[in-house]
Design a protein around this motif. Structure first.
Motif, PDB file in Angstrom:
ATOM      1  N   THR A  50       0.851  -1.190   0.000  1.00 31.07           N
ATOM      2  CA  THR A  50       0.000   0.000   0.000  1.00 31.07           C
ATOM      3  C   THR A  50       0.887   1.241   0.000  1.00 31.07           C
ATOM      4  O   THR A  50       2.114   1.147   0.187  1.00 31.07           O
ATOM      5  CB  THR A  50      -0.895   0.030   1.238  1.00 31.07           C
ATOM      6  N   HIS A  51       0.282   2.426  -0.184  1.00 28.40           N
ATOM      7  CA  HIS A  51       1.049   3.673  -0.095  1.00 28.40           C
ATOM      8  C   HIS A  51       1.746   3.777   1.266  1.00 28.40           C
ATOM      9  O   HIS A  51       2.940   4.110   1.350  1.00 28.40           O
ATOM     10  CB  HIS A  51       0.135   4.881  -0.298  1.00 28.40           C
ATOM     11  N   GLU A  52       1.000   3.491   2.324  1.00 28.52           N
ATOM     12  CA  GLU A  52       1.552   3.630   3.673  1.00 28.52           C
ATOM     13  C   GLU A  52       2.647   2.608   3.944  1.00 28.52           C
ATOM     14  O   GLU A  52       3.660   2.926   4.581  1.00 28.52           O
ATOM     15  CB  GLU A  52       0.431   3.507   4.712  1.00 28.52           C
ATOM     16  N   LYS A  55       5.870   3.819   2.275  1.00 32.09           N
ATOM     17  CA  LYS A  55       6.498   4.944   2.988  1.00 32.09           C
ATOM     18  C   LYS A  55       7.180   4.473   4.265  1.00 32.09           C
ATOM     19  O   LYS A  55       8.287   4.920   4.597  1.00 32.09           O
ATOM     20  CB  LYS A  55       5.453   6.011   3.300  1.00 32.09           C
ATOM     21  N   GLU A  56       6.521   3.558   4.972  1.00 34.18           N
ATOM     22  CA  GLU A  56       7.104   3.055   6.211  1.00 34.18           C
ATOM     23  C   GLU A  56       8.346   2.214   5.937  1.00 34.18           C
ATOM     24  O   GLU A  56       9.360   2.325   6.646  1.00 34.18           O
ATOM     25  CB  GLU A  56       6.073   2.221   6.958  1.00 34.18           C
ATOM     26  N   MET A  57       8.298   1.396   4.895  1.00 28.59           N
ATOM     27  CA  MET A  57       9.427   0.509   4.607  1.00 28.59           C
ATOM     28  C   MET A  57      10.651   1.263   4.091  1.00 28.59           C
ATOM     29  O   MET A  57      11.794   0.959   4.451  1.00 28.59           O
ATOM     30  CB  MET A  57       9.001  -0.553   3.585  1.00 28.59           C
ATOM     31  N   ASP A  62       6.409   9.977  -0.065  1.00 32.16           N
ATOM     32  CA  ASP A  62       5.331   9.491  -0.924  1.00 32.16           C
ATOM     33  C   ASP A  62       5.435   7.985  -1.073  1.00 32.16           C
ATOM     34  O   ASP A  62       6.537   7.420  -1.106  1.00 32.16           O
ATOM     35  CB  ASP A  62       5.406  10.152  -2.306  1.00 32.16           C
ATOM     36  N   GLY A  63       4.273   7.343  -1.189  1.00 29.02           N
ATOM     37  CA  GLY A  63       4.260   5.900  -1.325  1.00 29.02           C
ATOM     38  C   GLY A  63       3.782   5.450  -2.685  1.00 29.02           C
ATOM     39  O   GLY A  63       3.210   6.232  -3.458  1.00 29.02           O
ATOM     40  N   PHE A  64       4.017   4.186  -2.984  1.00 32.98           N
ATOM     41  CA  PHE A  64       3.616   3.605  -4.264  1.00 32.98           C
ATOM     42  C   PHE A  64       2.810   2.343  -3.993  1.00 32.98           C
ATOM     43  O   PHE A  64       3.283   1.409  -3.353  1.00 32.98           O
ATOM     44  CB  PHE A  64       4.839   3.285  -5.118  1.00 32.98           C
ATOM     45  N   TYR A  65       1.574   2.367  -4.496  1.00 30.77           N
ATOM     46  CA  TYR A  65       0.636   1.251  -4.311  1.00 30.77           C
ATOM     47  C   TYR A  65       0.763   0.303  -5.497  1.00 30.77           C
ATOM     48  O   TYR A  65       0.805   0.739  -6.651  1.00 30.77           O
ATOM     49  CB  TYR A  65      -0.776   1.819  -4.216  1.00 30.77           C
ATOM     50  N   ALA A  66       0.835  -1.003  -5.238  1.00 29.89           N
ATOM     51  CA  ALA A  66       0.968  -1.976  -6.317  1.00 29.89           C
ATOM     52  C   ALA A  66       0.363  -3.304  -5.903  1.00 29.89           C
ATOM     53  O   ALA A  66       0.392  -3.680  -4.728  1.00 29.89           O
ATOM     54  CB  ALA A  66       2.432  -2.169  -6.711  1.00 29.89           C
ATOM     55  N   ARG A  67      -0.186  -3.999  -6.894  1.00 29.40           N
ATOM     56  CA  ARG A  67      -0.704  -5.341  -6.688  1.00 29.40           C
ATOM     57  C   ARG A  67       0.099  -6.318  -7.530  1.00 29.40           C
ATOM     58  O   ARG A  67       0.791  -5.935  -8.473  1.00 29.40           O
ATOM     59  CB  ARG A  67      -2.180  -5.417  -7.073  1.00 29.40           C
ATOM     60  N   ASN A  68      -0.018  -7.587  -7.214  1.00 34.75           N
ATOM     61  CA  ASN A  68       0.590  -8.651  -7.998  1.00 34.75           C
ATOM     62  C   ASN A  68      -0.486  -9.340  -8.825  1.00 34.75           C
ATOM     63  O   ASN A  68      -1.667  -9.317  -8.472  1.00 34.75           O
ATOM     64  CB  ASN A  68       1.277  -9.678  -7.100  1.00 34.75           C
ATOM     65  N   LEU A  69      -0.070  -9.959  -9.911  1.00 36.13           N
ATOM     66  CA  LEU A  69      -0.978 -10.715 -10.759  1.00 36.13           C
ATOM     67  C   LEU A  69      -0.559 -12.180 -10.786  1.00 36.13           C
ATOM     68  O   LEU A  69       0.577 -12.500 -11.131  1.00 36.13           O
ATOM     69  CB  LEU A  69      -0.952 -10.177 -12.189  1.00 36.13           C
ATOM     70  N   VAL A  70      -1.492 -13.054 -10.411  1.00 42.90           N
ATOM     71  CA  VAL A  70      -1.333 -14.489 -10.642  1.00 42.90           C
ATOM     72  C   VAL A  70      -2.419 -14.837 -11.647  1.00 42.90           C
ATOM     73  O   VAL A  70      -3.610 -14.788 -11.332  1.00 42.90           O
ATOM     74  CB  VAL A  70      -1.507 -15.297  -9.344  1.00 42.90           C
TER      75      VAL A  70
END
Length: 256
Positions: A50-52, A55-57, A62-70
């Motif tokens: 997630t965005h949060e 940012k925490e990691m 600013d954060g970057f939101y991403a999903r994976n595709l199976v």
């Protein structure tokens, strides 16, 4: 406003998107739980970050939101490489892109309706059924030409997607019907159904004709009812998957 309700518009104005040709989107949505043929991988879209979390990691503002595709190579609106049904066929990365774009017509095959049992093969698009569709095409001033991509509107997919019936039962091409198109020189046969084969046909006639003639097919198209008896430019380009047996596509018809 939710993410699904939000529409992307350039900050300098929607007019930046004006002046483009009119397109018809022929692509079904990809999502978890989407209808899938039993022989293929189900679709999963787990969140990678997630965005949060980003940012925490990484300690950024600013954060970057991403999903994976199976996902299967044959998920949703997709096209096949001949190796899927021909052990000596080509993989998707070795198939010329010209199979997947070009001039196309859409045949009205709505008179071919699935039924079970079907001893009389009324749910199969045979030569007579295709010639009936060609008569309608001719009335609109069009014809099937060598090199064409043919899209078949059975008036089926949009009526039943995403119900279980959509994936389990569908009309399709007989061997004779598919071969009739192949002998006319078509290079790609598309359908608004789960498959170009009738779901009762365990000999997979449409695919085996594609094997014999070295052509491809495209499945799970939508909105074909907007294109019947018309000529248009079709684009259904696959991903450049090394060794791919097929690929999900974003299929569109350019009608201007």
């Amino acid at each position: 406003m939710t993410t699904t309700e939000r529409s992307q518009v350039p900050a300098l104005g929607a007019q930046l998107l004006d002046g483009r040709p009119t397109i018809v989107d022929l692509t079904r949505p990809i999502y978890e739980g989407m209808p899938m043929w039993f022989g293929h991988q189900r679709t999963f879209t787990p969140v990678n970050q997630t965005h949060e979390q980003f940012k925490e990691m990484y300690g950024t503002a600013d954060g970057f939101y991403a999903r994976n595709l199976v996902i299967s190579e044959h998920a949703g609106t997709h096209t096949d490489a001949t190796i899927e049904y021909d052990p000596a066929g080509c993989t998707i990365d070795n198939t010329p892109l010209s199979y997947y774009y070009g001039s196309a017509v859409c045949l009205d095959l709505s008179h071919v309706q699935f039924q079970s049992p079907d001893d009389d093969h009324l749910g199969y698009a045979d030569v007579a059924a295709i010639k009936r569709a060609e008569d309608k095409l001719a009335e609109a001033g069009q014809e099937i030409r060598p090199g064409d991509i043919i899209l078949a509107w059975f008036d089926y997919g949009d009526r039943w997607f995403p119900q279980r019936k959509y994936i389990d039962e569908n009309p399709g091409f007989s061997w004779e019907g598919a071969e009739y198109l192949a002998q006319k020189g078509v290079v790609n046969i598309g359908t608004d159904c789960n498959a170009i084969d009738n779901s009762l046909d365990n000999t997979f006639s449409g695919h085996m004709v594609c094997k014999k003639y070295g052509i491809v097919n495209t499945e799970h198209l939508t909105n074909l009812g907007q294109l019947i008896n018309k000529r248009f430019d079709y684009f259904g380009l696959p991903l450049n998957l090394v060794g791919g047996t097929g690929s999900p596509i974003r299929a569109v018809a350019v009608i201007d």
